[in-house]
Design an enzyme around this catalytic site. Structure first.
Site, short mmCIF file in Angstrom:
data_model
loop_
_atom_site.label_atom_id
_atom_site.label_comp_id
_atom_site.label_asym_id
_atom_site.label_seq_id
_atom_site.Cartn_x
_atom_site.Cartn_y
_atom_site.Cartn_z
N ASP A 72 48.09 -61.90 18.74
CA ASP A 72 49.16 -60.90 19.11
C ASP A 72 49.63 -60.00 17.78
O ASP A 72 50.07 -60.63 16.84
CB ASP A 72 50.50 -61.52 19.87
CG ASP A 72 51.55 -60.69 20.19
OD1 ASP A 72 51.31 -59.22 19.83
OD2 ASP A 72 52.44 -60.98 20.88
N SER A 159 44.56 -39.87 16.17
CA SER A 159 44.09 -38.89 17.28
C SER A 159 44.84 -37.47 16.82
O SER A 159 45.46 -37.33 15.82
CB SER A 159 44.68 -39.19 18.35
OG SER A 159 46.10 -38.90 18.55
N TYR A 171 55.07 -41.02 19.63
CA TYR A 171 53.56 -41.03 19.75
C TYR A 171 52.98 -40.18 18.59
O TYR A 171 52.12 -40.85 17.85
CB TYR A 171 52.72 -40.70 21.17
CG TYR A 171 51.38 -40.79 21.02
CD1 TYR A 171 50.86 -42.01 20.98
CD2 TYR A 171 50.60 -39.66 20.90
CE1 TYR A 171 49.34 -41.84 21.17
CE2 TYR A 171 49.39 -39.80 21.03
CZ TYR A 171 48.69 -41.09 21.32
OH TYR A 171 47.16 -41.10 21.13
N LYS A 175 51.08 -41.53 15.23
CA LYS A 175 49.50 -41.17 14.69
C LYS A 175 49.62 -40.32 13.33
O LYS A 175 48.80 -40.40 12.58
CB LYS A 175 49.14 -40.11 15.66
CG LYS A 175 48.72 -40.85 17.24
CD LYS A 175 47.89 -42.11 16.97
CE LYS A 175 47.69 -42.95 18.11
NZ LYS A 175 46.71 -44.16 17.79
N THR A 206 37.82 -44.19 28.58
CA THR A 206 38.35 -45.51 28.73
C THR A 206 38.37 -46.08 30.25
O THR A 206 38.41 -45.31 31.26
CB THR A 206 39.51 -46.02 27.86
OG1 THR A 206 40.71 -45.45 28.51
CG2 THR A 206 39.27 -45.44 26.49
#
Length: 322
Positions: A72, A159, A171, A175, A206
């Site tokens: 984890d 990304s 997000y 990144k 994916t």
């Protein structure tokens, strides 16, 4: 694929499915011994969740050696124990670290329609605890092993959200930080011949994206992820890109930079799983067909020419939220 990485030891975090699984396969088919991590060891009755055992089987089918370890990545102790095990089993040898683990995908999609002030502040932690902080922790332990041998390659999976708004504030910041992490680590690691790079996959098919219910999202979201799966990549494409980079004897010359998977394929001459070679998202052959249904049928009519970064950024800034 050539066995250019035979004898090398790699670690891919978050490899039970998706891009991580593809990276593990790509490194395995190139001859590396691949340690993989994830929270799920055995398969469950959900084809999008994946498991370490399934990835191990796929790597071995590709001719590689795979060692799954349940970890984890929100738990620093488990990360430390992971590296202690690799250190002991491989006598201090670790050649490649791929920071891919990410835990916030579904939460980000669920909060897509909300602005950052409308979302619970914990969205930041969901997006960046495993997706950024754990990358730093794993890089610390990997660097300690690599500098002793004065060789190594650390790769952050990022990304194009690193250069323009995509999904949400947490997000994009995460990144962008992955890119900066790779760049700044490169400054301190270069003297030890350890390379640090950030990698941008394209639109990847994916398990999650291929089973996605696109009807729930606006047209701008669908456009951003390709009409009819135009120019999509498989997860293996990223794996082959990282294997190609790791095989480059002069990789240190690229340290601190961002590398786009499709452009790596063009540089090193490899193809995706289906024999195709998707183009870079900053190619004219990508952007024009995305806006024109006729050109999507005949993309070869559009030259594969790179668009300057500043034009891409101006276009993204004027686009609807994606």
């Amino acid at each position: 694929m050539n066995k250019n990485l035979k004898g090398q030891i790699a670690l891919v975090t978050g490899a039970s499915r998706g891009v991580g699984k593809g990276i593990a396969i790509g490194l395995g088919e190139s001859g590396a011994t691949v340690y993989i991590t994830g929270r799920t060891i055995k398969p469950i009755n959900n084809n999008t969740d994946g498991s370490l055992q399934e990835t191990q089987t796929a790597v071995e089918k590709a001719g590689g050696t795979c060692i799954p370890i349940q970890v984890d990545h929100s738990d620093d102790k488990q990360i430390r124990q992971l590296f202690e095990r690799i250190d002991e089993e491989q006598e201090g040898k670790l050649d490649i670290l791929v920071n891919n683990a990410y835990a916030g995908g579904q939460t980000l999609l669920d909060s897509f329609s909300k602005s950052f002030w409308e979302s619970d502040p914990t969205l930041w932690d969901v997006a960046n605890n495993v997706g950024l902080r754990s990358h730093y922790i794993t890089s610390v332990y990997a660097a300690r092993m690599m500098i002793k041998r004065k060789t190594g390659f650390i790769c952050n999976i990022s990304s194009w959200a690193g250069v323009s708004y995509v999904f949400s504030v947490p997000y994009g910041v995460g990144k962008s930080s992955c890119d900066r992490l790779a760049s700044d680590m490169a400054q301190e690691l270069k003297q030890y011949n350890v390379t640090s790079i950030s990698v941008y996959p394209g639109i990847v098919g994916t398990e999650m994206t291929t089973n996605f219910d696109w009807k729930e999202y606006p047209d701008s979201f669908k456009t951003a992820f390709g009409h009819g799966y135009y120019n999509w990549e498989t997860p293996l494409f990223t794996g082959r890109a990282i294997a190609a980079l790791a095989s480059d004897p002069n990789l240190i010359k690229q340290t601190g930079r961002v590398r786009i998977v499709a452009e790596v394929a063009q540089k090193y001459g490899f193809f995706d799983k289906d024999g195709n070679r998707p183009v870079s998202f900053r190619s004219l052959r990508f952007s024009l067909p995305m806006a024109n249904s006729f050109l999507r049928k005949y993309p070869w009519l559009v030259p594969d020419i790179k668009i300057p970064w500043f034009i891409i950024l101006l276009t993204m800034l004027s686009s609807p939220k994606i």
